[in-house]
Structure formats: structure tokens, C-alpha cells
Design a protein around this motif. Structure first.
Motif, PDB file in Angstrom:
ATOM      1  N   MET A 102       0.845  -1.212   0.000  1.00 29.32           N
ATOM      2  CA  MET A 102       0.000   0.000   0.000  1.00 29.32           C
ATOM      3  C   MET A 102       0.874   1.254   0.000  1.00 29.32           C
ATOM      4  N   THR A 103       0.474   2.243  -0.778  1.00 28.72           N
ATOM      5  CA  THR A 103       1.216   3.502  -0.858  1.00 28.72           C
ATOM      6  C   THR A 103       1.123   4.255   0.465  1.00 28.72           C
ATOM      7  N   GLU A 104       2.227   4.889   0.838  1.00 33.22           N
ATOM      8  CA  GLU A 104       2.233   5.650   2.102  1.00 33.22           C
ATOM      9  C   GLU A 104       1.368   6.917   2.006  1.00 33.22           C
ATOM     10  N   ILE A 105       0.743   7.256   3.112  1.00 30.72           N
ATOM     11  CA  ILE A 105      -0.146   8.429   3.125  1.00 30.72           C
ATOM     12  C   ILE A 105       0.658   9.667   3.515  1.00 30.72           C
ATOM     13  N   THR A 106       0.519  10.736   2.740  1.00 30.83           N
ATOM     14  CA  THR A 106       1.295  11.957   2.970  1.00 30.83           C
ATOM     15  C   THR A 106       0.387  13.079   3.502  1.00 30.83           C
TER      16      THR A 106
ATOM     17  N   THR B 251     -14.545   6.723   8.761  1.00 34.24           N
ATOM     18  CA  THR B 251     -13.607   6.528   9.880  1.00 34.24           C
ATOM     19  C   THR B 251     -12.273   7.124   9.435  1.00 34.24           C
ATOM     20  N   ASP B 252     -11.241   6.930  10.244  1.00 29.44           N
ATOM     21  CA  ASP B 252      -9.916   7.448   9.876  1.00 29.44           C
ATOM     22  C   ASP B 252      -9.198   6.533   8.883  1.00 29.44           C
ATOM     23  N   ALA B 253      -9.800   5.387   8.574  1.00 35.46           N
ATOM     24  CA  ALA B 253      -9.156   4.442   7.647  1.00 35.46           C
ATOM     25  C   ALA B 253      -9.036   5.073   6.256  1.00 35.46           C
ATOM     26  N   LEU B 254      -7.853   4.979   5.689  1.00 40.07           N
ATOM     27  CA  LEU B 254      -7.584   5.563   4.375  1.00 40.07           C
ATOM     28  C   LEU B 254      -6.879   4.543   3.510  1.00 40.07           C
ATOM     29  N   GLU B 255      -7.057   4.718   2.202  1.00 36.25           N
ATOM     30  CA  GLU B 255      -6.273   3.915   1.272  1.00 36.25           C
ATOM     31  C   GLU B 255      -5.761   4.827   0.182  1.00 36.25           C
ATOM     32  N   VAL B 256      -4.510   4.640  -0.192  1.00 34.54           N
ATOM     33  CA  VAL B 256      -3.948   5.426  -1.289  1.00 34.54           C
ATOM     34  C   VAL B 256      -3.366   4.465  -2.319  1.00 34.54           C
ATOM     35  N   LYS B 257      -3.781   4.649  -3.562  1.00 34.76           N
ATOM     36  CA  LYS B 257      -3.260   3.811  -4.647  1.00 34.76           C
ATOM     37  C   LYS B 257      -3.011   4.680  -5.859  1.00 34.76           C
ATOM     38  N   ARG B 258      -2.247   4.138  -6.811  1.00 31.24           N
ATOM     39  CA  ARG B 258      -2.157   4.802  -8.106  1.00 31.24           C
ATOM     40  C   ARG B 258      -3.323   4.338  -8.951  1.00 31.24           C
ATOM     41  N   LEU B 259      -3.795   5.248  -9.818  1.00 31.92           N
ATOM     42  CA  LEU B 259      -4.953   4.887 -10.636  1.00 31.92           C
ATOM     43  C   LEU B 259      -4.677   3.630 -11.455  1.00 31.92           C
ATOM     44  N   ASP B 260      -3.423   3.456 -11.921  1.00 35.55           N
ATOM     45  CA  ASP B 260      -3.156   2.277 -12.759  1.00 35.55           C
ATOM     46  C   ASP B 260      -3.178   0.966 -11.974  1.00 35.55           C
TER      47      ASP B 260
END
Ligand code: THU
Length: 139
Positions: free
Chosen positions: A1-5, A112-121
Motif C-alpha cells: 500500500m502507498t504511504e499516506i502523505t 472513519t480514519d481508515a484511508l487507502e492510497v493507490k495509483r490509478l493504474d
């Protein structure tokens, strides 16, 4: 999973703020989105319709606002839905967004505080892009 900035969180806050203005009288599922492009932020919300199929998702609303303002390449989009789990863009929106950078960041949040970060591809591995239209071997 991509890191959240930090910028991811900032963009998500714009999506959350937009979500308040969602027009979702039929599903009750409010969605807000925010595109970051050219150093600017463009918000969108889902806009439902009594003819259900005429509904427009928040992501496409935000993308439309960005393009209408002259943007052609997006860095990121944040999207927030009314579910507990982070909301993912629907298939139609993934294709629509890929037009403006298949590698953009997609920041997904819920209630909630749950987040996900991905690249569109990662979400849309093989979008139909303009390169296909340039091929002359079929006609
Ligand atoms: N919706 C969005 O705006 N974005 C998504 O990524 C998923 C679904 C909207 C469409 C409709 O108004 C409601 O959520 C329920 O599907």
C-alpha cells in the motif's frame, strides 16, 4: 500500500467538505471528491437524478470542474463516501480519470480514519486511452 502523505490528507479534507453538498436523495450515499491539478483544487459531489441512470458520480464531477478550468493533467484525486470503509471509484470513473493521467494518486476515505492510497493504474490497469485511436492498422 502507498504511504499516506500530508498533501493526501489535505486533499481528502476538501473532498470531505464537498461531500456536505452531495445531492443524493435516492441512495442517501453522499460522495465528495477533490482533484489536485495545476496547483489548484477542484471539488465534485455525486448528483443523483429521478431517472437513476442519469446520476453523475462525485469523481466525474470534480474531473469536469478541473477540465472546464483548463486542466489536462491531474496529480491526484481524493474521494470520500458515506460508508465506514474507504470508497473506491466506480469503473466508469476509473476510465474517465485515466484520460487525465493514468498514474494519478487516488486517496480514498470513508467515515472513519481508515484511508487507502493507490495509483490509478493499480485500480485500472488497462484503460482505453487515446493511443488506441491513433492506430491506423484497422482502417
Ligand atoms: N458514487 C459516487 O459518486 N462515486 C463512487 O465512486 C461510487 C458511487 C455515487 C453514485 C450514486 O449517487 C451513489 O454513490 C450510490 O451509488
Amino acid at each position: 500500500m502507498t504511504e499516506i502523505t500530508q498533501p493526501d490528507l489535505a486533499l481528502l479534507a476538501f473532498a470531505r467538505e464537498a461531500q456536505e453538498r452531495a445531492y443524493a436523495p435516492y441512495s442517501g450515499f453522499r460522495v465528495g471528491a477533490a482533484v489536485f491539478a495545476g496547483g489548484e483544487i477542484y471539488q465534485g459531489v455525486n448528483v443523483e437524478n429521478a431517472a437513476y441512470g442519469s446520476t453523475i458520480c462525485a469523481e466525474r464531477g470534480a474531473a469536469m470542474a478541473a477540465v472546464q478550468a483548463g486542466q489536462r493533467e491531474f496529480d491526484a484525486i481524493a474521494v470520500v463516501g458515506d460508508a465506514e470503509a474507504p470508497v473506491v471509484p466506480c469503473g466508469c470513473c476509473r476510465q474517465f480519470l485515466a484520460e487525465f493521467n493514468p498514474e494519478m494518486r487516488v486517496i480514498m476515505g470513508g467515515q472513519t480514519d481508515a484511508l487507502e492510497v493507490k495509483r490509478l493504474d493499480e485500480l485500472m490497469p488497462e484503460p482505453f486511452v487515446r493511443g488506441f485511436l491513433d492506430q491506423d492498422e484497422y482502417g
